[in-house]
Each structure stands twice: as structure tokens, then as C-alpha cells.
Design a protein around this motif. Structure first.
Motif, short mmCIF file in Angstrom:
data_model
loop_
_atom_site.label_atom_id
_atom_site.label_comp_id
_atom_site.label_asym_id
_atom_site.label_seq_id
_atom_site.Cartn_x
_atom_site.Cartn_y
_atom_site.Cartn_z
N THR A 146 0.99 -1.18 0.09
CA THR A 146 -0.22 0.04 0.08
C THR A 146 0.88 1.18 -0.03
O THR A 146 2.13 1.18 0.06
N LYS A 147 0.29 2.34 0.00
CA LYS A 147 1.04 3.44 -0.01
C LYS A 147 1.82 3.54 1.28
O LYS A 147 2.88 3.94 1.20
N ASN A 148 1.10 3.10 2.22
CA ASN A 148 1.49 3.34 3.64
C ASN A 148 3.08 2.11 3.64
O ASN A 148 3.93 2.91 4.41
N THR A 149 3.20 1.07 2.92
CA THR A 149 4.13 0.24 3.21
C THR A 149 5.25 0.43 2.12
O THR A 149 6.35 -0.03 1.96
N GLY A 150 5.09 1.52 1.28
CA GLY A 150 6.16 2.04 0.28
C GLY A 150 5.64 1.58 -1.17
O GLY A 150 6.63 1.31 -1.93
N ALA A 151 4.42 1.53 -1.71
CA ALA A 151 4.07 1.30 -3.11
C ALA A 151 4.53 2.25 -3.84
O ALA A 151 4.92 3.53 -3.80
N VAL A 152 5.27 1.70 -5.07
CA VAL A 152 5.73 2.30 -5.82
C VAL A 152 4.74 3.33 -6.80
O VAL A 152 3.64 2.99 -7.07
N GLU A 153 5.33 4.68 -7.02
CA GLU A 153 4.41 5.80 -7.74
C GLU A 153 5.19 5.96 -9.10
O GLU A 153 6.33 6.13 -9.40
N TYR A 154 4.34 5.88 -10.51
CA TYR A 154 4.97 6.03 -11.55
C TYR A 154 4.45 7.43 -12.25
O TYR A 154 2.94 7.62 -12.02
N VAL A 155 5.45 8.00 -13.09
CA VAL A 155 4.71 9.08 -13.77
C VAL A 155 4.15 8.57 -15.04
O VAL A 155 4.90 7.93 -16.00
N LYS A 156 2.74 8.55 -15.43
CA LYS A 156 2.23 7.73 -16.44
C LYS A 156 2.83 8.77 -18.04
O LYS A 156 2.71 9.96 -17.93
N GLY A 157 3.28 7.75 -18.64
CA GLY A 157 3.74 8.54 -20.16
C GLY A 157 4.94 8.85 -20.08
O GLY A 157 5.39 9.24 -21.25
N SER A 158 5.82 8.75 -18.97
CA SER A 158 7.23 9.42 -19.04
C SER A 158 7.95 8.72 -19.94
O SER A 158 9.14 9.45 -20.39
N HIS A 159 7.87 7.48 -20.28
CA HIS A 159 8.70 6.71 -21.10
C HIS A 159 8.51 7.32 -22.46
O HIS A 159 9.52 7.34 -23.18
N ASN A 160 7.55 8.20 -22.80
CA ASN A 160 7.32 8.83 -24.23
C ASN A 160 7.87 10.21 -24.19
O ASN A 160 7.84 10.97 -25.48
N TRP A 161 8.39 10.55 -22.94
CA TRP A 161 9.26 11.78 -23.07
C TRP A 161 10.73 11.36 -24.00
O TRP A 161 11.14 12.46 -24.57
N ARG A 162 11.13 10.13 -23.94
CA ARG A 162 12.22 10.20 -24.78
C ARG A 162 13.45 10.84 -24.24
O ARG A 162 14.46 11.13 -25.05
N GLN A 163 13.48 11.15 -23.04
CA GLN A 163 14.49 11.91 -22.44
C GLN A 163 15.21 10.90 -21.42
O GLN A 163 14.59 10.27 -20.62
N LYS A 164 16.54 10.73 -21.36
CA LYS A 164 17.51 10.01 -20.73
C LYS A 164 17.93 10.97 -19.48
O LYS A 164 18.41 12.08 -19.92
N PHE A 165 17.72 10.70 -18.24
CA PHE A 165 18.35 11.44 -17.01
C PHE A 165 19.56 10.73 -16.56
O PHE A 165 19.49 9.40 -16.54
N ARG A 166 20.18 11.58 -15.76
CA ARG A 166 21.21 11.17 -15.12
C ARG A 166 20.81 10.12 -13.90
O ARG A 166 19.72 10.49 -13.03
N PRO A 167 21.32 9.15 -13.75
CA PRO A 167 20.79 8.18 -12.62
C PRO A 167 20.75 8.86 -11.26
O PRO A 167 21.83 9.81 -10.64
#
Length: 271
Positions: A146-167
Motif C-alpha cells: 500500500t502507499k503506507n508500506t512503500g508502494a511505487v508511484e509512476y509518472v504515466k507516459g514518462s517513457h514517451n518523453w524519450r529523455q534520458k536522465f542522469r541516474p
């Protein structure tokens, strides 16, 4: 334990969700038997970690325990069986619409109760010496999430930005040297982005694209664990792509940049 068939089929709607959103929740894909044996394997790893393990809460001088270990399948028979014989590889191939998949690596991401360490906003691909569009991560819940135990949150569609970021470093180090922009301040952009988070039951999983931006809070529960077995998968178009300052890995195969990644370290599982 060897059980190659999934509990259920993957639907066309789930494939389309992954294509559009960069992440899809696949509920009930793994049997309770797989969950049980992986829980046992997680305990073995936590008691006798491999050379590539990390204690991320300790590294950041934060409370709780955030346990991370990688390439588990190379030394644990249960995880090897999972990689070669569970539904994971076939699910990744179907969702990515790939004729073959290689296992890139598997790992534990375990946040014990009372762990304050958050997983920073990041995407996966730039931590690794590979490149391509058919790269995905299967995040399998071994506990209710759950959110309380640390569920991952995703930015929808961010793979389509086609932008690579520094780790972004999980441990607080500054090892990543590739000349890329930093991940933007995602929390400051909440009014302009769309997010998705899934409550999961054991046997549920998510599959997300290698460029999908995601992160998670700590485990705020005082009593509930958040154990996940995570497997990384590479499809038809994935090539070897050396980078500076990579996530720590075993000795890499003798490949040239641009080569397919088929090798003893990254064996073909499907196709």
C-alpha cells in the motif's frame, strides 16, 4: 519448484496500457506457490547476502532496513528456477511485444517496517550498460503493498518523453558520471503530470518501461514488511551500451557496443 504457466493470460488491454502509460499492473499473475518459495529465498539472501548487496537505509544513515541485492539467480536455485521457469519472462515478452527476452538481472528490494528511506525519482535504463526500447522491469509483490508500506508511484507516459536522465543515487553516493540532465523535481510538477500507484496483493506485479520515471516512499508501517522480487528483462532491440559509473555489476561479457546481449550473464529465456 518448476511451473511455467501463468495463473491467467495477459490481455490486449494490458498490452495497450503498457504502451500508453509505460506501466501496467498485472494482477494475480503468479501463484501462491511462487510467492512462498520466493519469500523463503528472500530470507536466505537477507541472512547471507551476495557481494553486490547494499543496506541502503544504513548507507543514508536513516532508520529501518532497505535491503537490496542483485543477480540472485546466479547463486540461488529458487531464483534461478523463477527466472527460467516462472511466467515472468513470457509475460515481459508479451507485454513488450518481443519475440525473445533475455534476463538482465533480478534483485530484492525489501523495505522493513519503520524504514524511512525513500526510493528517489528515477528511471532504470541509464543505470545499466544496455540500450533499446524493449527494456522492462517486473516488480512482484511478496507482501500486501500500500502507499503506507512503500508502494511505487509512476509518472504515466514518462517513457514517451524519450529523455534520458542522469541516474539518481539510491545510497547517496555520486558514482554516476554520464553527461545527462538530472531527473526534474517531480514533486514540484504534480499539478502538470499524471501519476499512478497500485495497491498490490502477493502474486500481483507491475511491469514498467525502462524510461518510465518512478519512485516510492519509505515503509511507514510499524508491523508490515514490503518485500519485492524484481526482474529486469531485455527484448529484441536491446544492445550492449557501455556507460560511465554504472550500477555495480559482475564482470561484464566480452561484447562490443551495439552487440546483442546474449551471453552467459544475460541468457535468453524466451525465443
Amino acid at each position: 519448484m518448476t511451473q511455467s504457466s501463468a495463473v491467467r493470460d495477459i490481455t490486449e488491454s494490458e498490452i495497450e496500457t503498457y504502451r500508453q502509460d509505460g506501466v501496467v499492473c498485472l494482477r494475480g499473475l503468479f501463484s501462491s506457490d511462487w510467492v512462498a518459495v520466493l519469500r523463503d529465498a528472500a530470507e536466505r539472501s537477507m541472512q547471507a547476502p551476495g557481494e553486490l548487496h547494499a543496506e541502503l537505509a544504513e548507507d543514508r544513515k536513516e532508520s529501518g532496513r532497505f535491503f537490496h541485492d542483485t543477480f540472485i539467480w546466479t547463486r540461488d536455485d529458487t531464483c534461478r528456477d523463477f527466472v527460467f521457469n516462472s511466467p515472468a519472462g513470457a509475460a515481459a515478452a508479451r507485454i513488450m511485444q518481443s519475440t525473445k527476452v533475455n534476463i538482465f538481472f533480478d534483485q530484492w528490494l525489501i523495505k522493513e517496517p519503520g524504514t524511512t528511506t525513500r526510493t528517489p525519482w528515477h528511471h532504470d535504463m541509464t543505470y545499466w550498460p544496455i540500450d533499446g526500447d524493449q527494456i522492462s522491469t517486473l516488480w512482484l509483490a511478496l507482501d500486501p503493498v500500500t502507499k503506507n508500506t512503500g508502494a511505487v508511484e509512476y509518472v504515466k507516459g514518462s517513457h514517451n518523453w524519450r529523455q534520458k536522465f542522469r541516474p539518481a543515487s539510491f545510497s547517496g553516493s555520486n558514482q554516476y558520471k554520464e553527461a545527462l540532465p538530472d531527473v526534474p523535481d517531480i514533486d514540484a510538477m504534480r499539478d502538470e503530470l499524471e501519476f499512478v500507484r497500485f495497491d498490490l496483493e502477493p502474486g500481483d506485479c507491475t511491469l514498467h518501461h525502462g524510461l518510465t520515471v518512478h519512485g516510492s516512499p519509505g515503509n511507514q508501517s510499524a508491523s508490515h514488511r514490503r518485500r519485492a522480487h524484481v526482474s529486469r528483462w531485455a527484448g529484441d532491440d536491446v544492445i550492449f551500451h557501455p556507460r560511465d559509473g554504472l550500477q555495480e555489476m559482475p564482470p561484464l561479457p566480452d561484447l562490443a557496443g551495439g552487440d546483442p546481449i546474449d551471453s552467459d550473464l544475460w541468457p535468453r529465456i524466451v525465443g
